[in-house]
Write an enzyme that holds these catalytic residues in place. Sequence first.
Site, PDB file in Angstrom:
ATOM      1  N   HIS A  23      41.167  44.435  48.752  1.00 14.21           N
ATOM      2  CA  HIS A  23      41.211  43.226  49.592  1.00 14.21           C
ATOM      3  C   HIS A  23      42.602  43.113  50.216  1.00 14.21           C
ATOM      4  O   HIS A  23      43.292  42.108  50.019  1.00 14.21           O
ATOM      5  CB  HIS A  23      40.899  41.964  48.786  1.00 14.21           C
ATOM      6  CG  HIS A  23      39.434  41.718  48.574  1.00 14.21           C
ATOM      7  ND1 HIS A  23      38.939  40.930  47.569  1.00 14.21           N
ATOM      8  CD2 HIS A  23      38.343  42.144  49.260  1.00 14.21           C
ATOM      9  CE1 HIS A  23      37.613  40.888  47.634  1.00 14.21           C
ATOM     10  NE2 HIS A  23      37.226  41.623  48.656  1.00 14.21           N
ATOM     11  N   HIS A  79      25.090  43.905  50.665  1.00 12.98           N
ATOM     12  CA  HIS A  79      26.258  43.056  50.968  1.00 12.98           C
ATOM     13  C   HIS A  79      27.025  43.744  52.104  1.00 12.98           C
ATOM     14  O   HIS A  79      27.258  44.955  52.051  1.00 12.98           O
ATOM     15  CB  HIS A  79      27.093  42.958  49.686  1.00 12.98           C
ATOM     16  CG  HIS A  79      28.406  42.300  49.786  1.00 12.98           C
ATOM     17  ND1 HIS A  79      28.685  41.250  50.633  1.00 12.98           N
ATOM     18  CD2 HIS A  79      29.566  42.513  49.083  1.00 12.98           C
ATOM     19  CE1 HIS A  79      29.928  40.869  50.458  1.00 12.98           C
ATOM     20  NE2 HIS A  79      30.488  41.629  49.533  1.00 12.98           N
ATOM     21  N   GLU A  81      30.160  43.486  53.142  1.00 15.51           N
ATOM     22  CA  GLU A  81      31.606  43.711  53.107  1.00 15.51           C
ATOM     23  C   GLU A  81      31.899  45.200  53.274  1.00 15.51           C
ATOM     24  O   GLU A  81      31.119  46.064  52.855  1.00 15.51           O
ATOM     25  CB  GLU A  81      32.206  43.153  51.804  1.00 15.51           C
ATOM     26  CG  GLU A  81      33.716  42.976  51.908  1.00 15.51           C
ATOM     27  CD  GLU A  81      34.329  42.133  50.791  1.00 15.51           C
ATOM     28  OE1 GLU A  81      33.593  41.707  49.880  1.00 15.51           O
ATOM     29  OE2 GLU A  81      35.555  41.910  50.845  1.00 15.51           O
ATOM     30  N   ASP A  83      33.664  47.467  52.029  1.00 14.63           N
ATOM     31  CA  ASP A  83      33.715  48.466  50.951  1.00 14.63           C
ATOM     32  C   ASP A  83      32.321  49.007  50.627  1.00 14.63           C
ATOM     33  O   ASP A  83      32.206  50.034  49.949  1.00 14.63           O
ATOM     34  CB  ASP A  83      34.397  47.919  49.693  1.00 14.63           C
ATOM     35  CG  ASP A  83      33.874  46.567  49.256  1.00 14.63           C
ATOM     36  OD1 ASP A  83      33.473  45.763  50.114  1.00 14.63           O
ATOM     37  OD2 ASP A  83      33.875  46.308  48.041  1.00 14.63           O
ATOM     38  N   HIS A 146      29.451  37.411  45.828  1.00 12.46           N
ATOM     39  CA  HIS A 146      30.486  36.439  46.084  1.00 12.46           C
ATOM     40  C   HIS A 146      30.603  36.052  47.555  1.00 12.46           C
ATOM     41  O   HIS A 146      31.503  35.267  47.904  1.00 12.46           O
ATOM     42  CB  HIS A 146      31.835  36.981  45.578  1.00 12.46           C
ATOM     43  CG  HIS A 146      32.341  38.157  46.402  1.00 12.46           C
ATOM     44  ND1 HIS A 146      33.545  38.125  47.068  1.00 12.46           N
ATOM     45  CD2 HIS A 146      31.796  39.341  46.679  1.00 12.46           C
ATOM     46  CE1 HIS A 146      33.730  39.259  47.706  1.00 12.46           C
ATOM     47  NE2 HIS A 146      32.693  40.011  47.493  1.00 12.46           N
ATOM     48  N   ASP A 165      28.176  43.594  43.911  1.00 10.05           N
ATOM     49  CA  ASP A 165      29.472  43.234  43.306  1.00 10.05           C
ATOM     50  C   ASP A 165      29.321  42.611  41.913  1.00 10.05           C
ATOM     51  O   ASP A 165      30.197  42.791  41.050  1.00 10.05           O
ATOM     52  CB  ASP A 165      30.215  42.244  44.206  1.00 10.05           C
ATOM     53  CG  ASP A 165      30.879  42.933  45.394  1.00 10.05           C
ATOM     54  OD1 ASP A 165      31.299  44.086  45.257  1.00 10.05           O
ATOM     55  OD2 ASP A 165      30.978  42.301  46.460  1.00 10.05           O
ATOM     56  N   TYR A 193      37.948  41.159  37.009  1.00 10.37           N
ATOM     57  CA  TYR A 193      37.097  41.088  38.202  1.00 10.37           C
ATOM     58  C   TYR A 193      36.421  39.716  38.278  1.00 10.37           C
ATOM     59  O   TYR A 193      36.389  39.067  39.317  1.00 10.37           O
ATOM     60  CB  TYR A 193      36.057  42.198  38.083  1.00 10.37           C
ATOM     61  CG  TYR A 193      35.185  42.447  39.283  1.00 10.37           C
ATOM     62  CD1 TYR A 193      35.519  43.423  40.213  1.00 10.37           C
ATOM     63  CD2 TYR A 193      34.006  41.749  39.468  1.00 10.37           C
ATOM     64  CE1 TYR A 193      34.699  43.679  41.294  1.00 10.37           C
ATOM     65  CE2 TYR A 193      33.185  41.997  40.544  1.00 10.37           C
ATOM     66  CZ  TYR A 193      33.536  42.980  41.452  1.00 10.37           C
ATOM     67  OH  TYR A 193      32.724  43.228  42.525  1.00 10.37           O
ATOM     68  N   HIS A 226      30.637  48.602  41.981  1.00 11.46           N
ATOM     69  CA  HIS A 226      31.994  49.049  41.607  1.00 11.46           C
ATOM     70  C   HIS A 226      32.023  49.369  40.117  1.00 11.46           C
ATOM     71  O   HIS A 226      31.506  48.595  39.302  1.00 11.46           O
ATOM     72  CB  HIS A 226      33.033  47.947  41.841  1.00 11.46           C
ATOM     73  CG  HIS A 226      33.211  47.539  43.274  1.00 11.46           C
ATOM     74  ND1 HIS A 226      33.744  48.358  44.229  1.00 11.46           N
ATOM     75  CD2 HIS A 226      32.947  46.368  43.897  1.00 11.46           C
ATOM     76  CE1 HIS A 226      33.794  47.724  45.386  1.00 11.46           C
ATOM     77  NE2 HIS A 226      33.316  46.511  45.223  1.00 11.46           N
TER      78      HIS A 226
HETATM   79 FE1  FEO Z   1      32.312  41.979  48.192  1.00 16.25          FE
HETATM   80 FE2  FEO Z   1      32.718  44.982  46.761  1.00 16.25          FE
HETATM   81  O1  FEO Z   1      32.609  43.798  48.161  1.00 16.25           O
END
Ligand code: FEO
Length: 396
Positions: A23, A79, A81, A83, A146, A165, A193, A226
Amino acid sequence: MKRLIKNNVHWLGKIDWELRKFHGEEYSTHSGSSYNSYLIQEEKTVLIDTVWRPFADEFVANLESEIDLESIDYIIINHGENDHSGALSKLMEKIPNTPIYCTKNAVGSLMGQYHKSWNFNVVKTGDTLDIGNGKSLVFVEMRMLHWPDSMATYLTEDNILFSNDAFGQHYACEHLFNDLADQCKLSEEAMKYYANILNPFNKILKKKLEDILSLNLTIDIIATSHGVIWRENPIQIVEKYQAWCNDYQENQITVIYDTMWNGTKQVAEKIVEGIQLEDSDVTVKLFNISKSDDNDLATEVFKSKAIAVGSPTVSNSVLRSLVGFLHYMKELKFKNKKATAFGCYGWSGESPQVLMTMLEEAGFELVGDSFKVNWNMTKNVELEAIEFGKSFVKEL
Ligand code: FEO
């Protein structure tokens, strides 16, 4: 190289051993991370999520070495995002018409980032997608867990929850599975996390966990986006989340300070002494904030029932390290934690009261009065600092 998860499900992600910040510069990743993508090959071939953009070329090349890209029937984006969606543009250059299944918010996120009108198929909680051989995908919206676009995907028969996530960790591990990982590191990274990413959404998470458990799904594997995959007793991480989302605390007090000429440091040490004298069972940890990692420190606060924060008075206020950190505490929305403040001063002495105000604004319950010391401590003032530590514990 694809790696077997179960039956016709393989991992095809990227382990990012070198990652030290995530991030931007917001989240420290001492243990690296991974971006987990999954390939399901039943009558239909399904790709779940991709990887971070810097690894897009490598990801698509790996995928191409395993399968004919044209054989992908469905892409699931849990998701948007970067990543997880970072390789989507590169992939869609090759298979532009492949349907993408995601939430309505994810369409907005993907179009906002990549400016492409791909073949989006919006799904909601309970929607299913038949992938043949008697198996189907069931979608579960995970709004605000999230991001507003987040969702999870459940594979029937194999009983795998692709949770994205949720339940993840920033932890690069040569082994894909929780039972093979370093348990201490796994536990630390999962909690870090949660504390730094998911804690602000505690209430939503609590309800969502109830919703998921009420579905009575058999969950054999939780395949996160992750870190390691939970295959041995996967419900252990769900149970941890149930504890963590209930304003979690341990029997810990954390003392955090910054200092210019060690005056406030010495006060902090005496306060710690007082806490220990009053309560020999409580875990007390002492941190100089300028020599600590903010995310690790946030995790210590997450574990604490109370914190004491100190700064010398500087220009009628406090050292800026504390300002940034207490702003971060406000963002994380910790609840049910108590706090006090202390600090040294030479002239005007506002710092403890400034800290008390900031702590209250960050959601901490203030206990008693703050404590301030003019110049350096005499022996008598050292005893007062010890008494302050004792009385702080007594009032918790
Ligand atoms: Fe919310 Fe692993 O991205």
